[in-house]
Each structure stands twice: as structure tokens, then as C-alpha cells.
Design an enzyme around this catalytic site. Structure first.
Site, PDB file in Angstrom:
ATOM      1  N   HIS A   1       0.829  -1.202   0.000  1.00  0.00           N
ATOM      2  CA  HIS A   1       0.000   0.000   0.000  1.00  0.00           C
ATOM      3  C   HIS A   1       0.869   1.260   0.000  1.00  0.00           C
ATOM      4  O   HIS A   1       0.589   2.225  -0.717  1.00  0.00           O
ATOM      5  CB  HIS A   1      -0.890   0.046   1.244  1.00  0.00           C
ATOM      6  CG  HIS A   1      -1.933  -1.024   1.316  1.00  0.00           C
ATOM      7  ND1 HIS A   1      -1.885  -2.021   2.253  1.00  0.00           N
ATOM      8  CD2 HIS A   1      -3.042  -1.243   0.575  1.00  0.00           C
ATOM      9  CE1 HIS A   1      -2.936  -2.809   2.100  1.00  0.00           C
ATOM     10  NE2 HIS A   1      -3.649  -2.367   1.083  1.00  0.00           N
TER      11      HIS A   1
ATOM     12  N   GLN B   1      -8.411  -7.214 -11.527  1.00  0.00           N
ATOM     13  CA  GLN B   1      -9.056  -5.974 -11.098  1.00  0.00           C
ATOM     14  C   GLN B   1      -8.523  -4.791 -11.878  1.00  0.00           C
ATOM     15  O   GLN B   1      -9.286  -3.932 -12.332  1.00  0.00           O
ATOM     16  CB  GLN B   1      -8.805  -5.769  -9.599  1.00  0.00           C
ATOM     17  CG  GLN B   1      -9.231  -4.396  -9.071  1.00  0.00           C
ATOM     18  CD  GLN B   1      -8.960  -4.258  -7.598  1.00  0.00           C
ATOM     19  OE1 GLN B   1      -9.712  -4.765  -6.781  1.00  0.00           O
ATOM     20  NE2 GLN B   1      -7.872  -3.582  -7.235  1.00  0.00           N
TER      21      GLN B   1
END
Length: 281
Positions: free
Chosen positions: A37, A153
């Protein structure tokens, strides 16, 4: 860094920035930040004037008997990490703020969601597309950064943006890994000590498969070889899928005549781990 929980307040702030000519970057997350992240945030920070990081465990992308209620979270730690990476806003709305009780509008790209994770999680990408489109409307970003670990995705969101003429540049960031090769994931926290010790075999198996494909082995034989590899190296694991697909259309290929994506999903205890490798031939 400003923490915003109200979608309208986020939209008002971001519209003000856009009217001032500032370029906004967005990193959508479900929180429990790890170095993957943080790498997305660092990349987005390089590309924008104002960085918005969203932290929202999106109920619409979880199916029955999945881990919505137990998904790991650490709001205090995540807030500190986002601020340290230069986020101007951490957007952390409650579920009720993002979906009205009579919410009835959904976005999906069904042709790209038929295989891989879409076959196993039939409502997942509909929920992803819908929440990301909502985040785009709220944050008004010029650029959004997503990890390539979730390759399907990424492909679906690129197609959504293309088909709907959404003025956002989608950037894919390479997979961030532990030193032993395991792809970083918030769900790695579910692994037992034994499972964690075995999990790097996923990456090792993909590398071996890539070598076999580059050496000319046919797709079916390479997939069988990887299944045998996992049976030996991950006896506590359950294979959801082993596939070799077109990297843009996300459809299985039988012959390799250009770049292909090898992708796997393995269930290990409470964790479902995914990984992939792009094979250039």
C-alpha cells in the site's frame, strides 16, 4: 493530513482543488496498510499535487461466507502511515455513507470477470467497479494507482474507465513482495506460522512455470506441472485456480503467441492468496 469521513465533504474539497488547477492522485484501499500500500502512495505522490488515500472496507465486494466482518483493521496505524507517505486526505467513510439503504445502481465489466477470481467470487468485481467509480466521482482524481497483484481488477478498471470515458489515468504498480517472494497482502495476517513458512512456494512455482513456457512447453502441460508442484510444496493449500490468460482480455489461452499472464489463487487456512506473473515470450 485531513481525515474526512463524509463523502460530500471530500467531494467539496477535491472540487476546490481542481478549480485551483491542482492535480489530484487517488489510492483506493481497504486499509491495514503494508509496504505494498505504501508503495502505491509513494508512486501516486510523485504524480500529483494533492494525494487522497481512501480507506473503506467495501461490503459490496464481499460474497457470502467471506471475511467482511473479520477483515483486519488498524485505523490509528493506517492514519500515521498515510500521513508519513504524504497523503493530504485520508478518506475513511462508514459503509452507510457510501451506500444508501435503497442503493440500486451497479457497474460491472462482465466479459473480463468470467475467469480467475471472477469465477470464484461472482459479485466481487461488480462491487469493486461500483465503489471505485464512486471514489472517482468524489475525489476527482487525474490519476489513480492500483497494485498489479490484483491484475484482473486492474484490467477491469482500465476497461471501465475506457468504456465510460472517465478522465482518470489508471497506473498499475508492480507487486511488492517479502524478501522470500510472498506477495504482500493484508490477508497474510491470517496465515499460521506453518502456512506462512510454506507460502513462498506460490511465487517459486510461478517462476518455474514461466521458465517452462519460455522453453516452449505447451500451456496444458505447464499448468499440470504447477498443480503437481503445489501438491508437493503446499500440502495444506487448496488450489482455487491455475490459469494462463491473455493479460488484457483475461481469457484463458491454449497456445502462447505473445505475452501471457499466469495467475493462481490458493486457499491456505483462513487466507486466500493470489499471485501472478507476466510472461513475455
Amino acid at each position: 493530513m485531513n481525515v474526512i469521513t463524509d463523502p460530500k465533504a471530500l467531494q467539496a474539497q477535491c472540487l476546490t482543488w481542481r478549480n485551483e488547477g491542482l492535480r489530484i492522485g487517488l489510492v483506493p484501499t481497504m486499509g491495514y496498510f503494508h509496504d505494498g500500500h505504501l508503495a502505491l502512495m509513494e508512486r501516486a505522490r510523485e504524480l500529483c499535487d494533492k494525494l487522497v488515500v481512501s480507506l473503506f472496507v467495501n461490503p459490496a465486494q464481499f460474497g457470502e461466507n467471506e471475511d467482511l466482518d473479520s477483515y483486519p483493521h488498524d485505523m490509528e496505524g493506517d492514519s500515521a502511515k498515510a500521513e508519513a507517505r504524504g497523503a493530504d486526505v485520508l478518506f475513511a467513510p462508514p459503509a452507510g455513507a457510501m451506500y444508501e439503504p435503497d442503493h440500486a445502481t451497479w457497474i460491472e465489466v462482465p466479459e473480463l470477470g468470467k475467469h480467475l477470481c471472477g469465477a470464484q467470487r461472482p459479485v466481487h468485481f461488480r462491487g469493486v467497479c461500483t465503489v471505485v467509480a464512486k471514489l472517482f466521482m468524489l475525489a476527482q482524481p487525474a490519476v489513480a494507482v492500483f497494485g498489479q497483484k490484483d491484475w484482473q481488477q486492474l484490467a477491469i478498471l482500465k476497461r471501465m474507465v475506457r468504456d465510460l470515458n472517465i478522465p482518470v489515468e489508471i497506473i498499475g504498480h508492480e507487486i511488492v513482495r517479502e524478501a522470500d517472494g510472498l506477495a504482500l497482502s493484508s490477508r497474510n495476517a491470517y496465515l499460521t506460522q506453518e502456512e506462512r513458512a510454506a507460502a513462498p512456494a506460490i511465487r517459486k512455482g510461478l517462476l518455474e512455470l514461466a521458465d517452462r513456457i519460455r522453453a516452449g512447453e505447451d500451456v496444458a502441460a505447464a499448468k499440470r506441472g504447477l498443480a503437481e508442484n503445489f501438491a508437493a510444496s503446499l500440502p495444506m493449500g487448496e488450489v482455487d485456480y491455475i490459469e494462463i490468460v491473455d493479460p488484457e482480455r483475461i481469457v484463458p489461452v491454449e497456445e502462447v503467441d505473445g505475452p501471457v499472464l499466469a495467475a493462481v489463487a490458493i486457499r491456505m487456512g483462513r487466507a486466500r492468496l493470489i499471485d501472478n506473473i507476466l510472461i513475455e515470450v
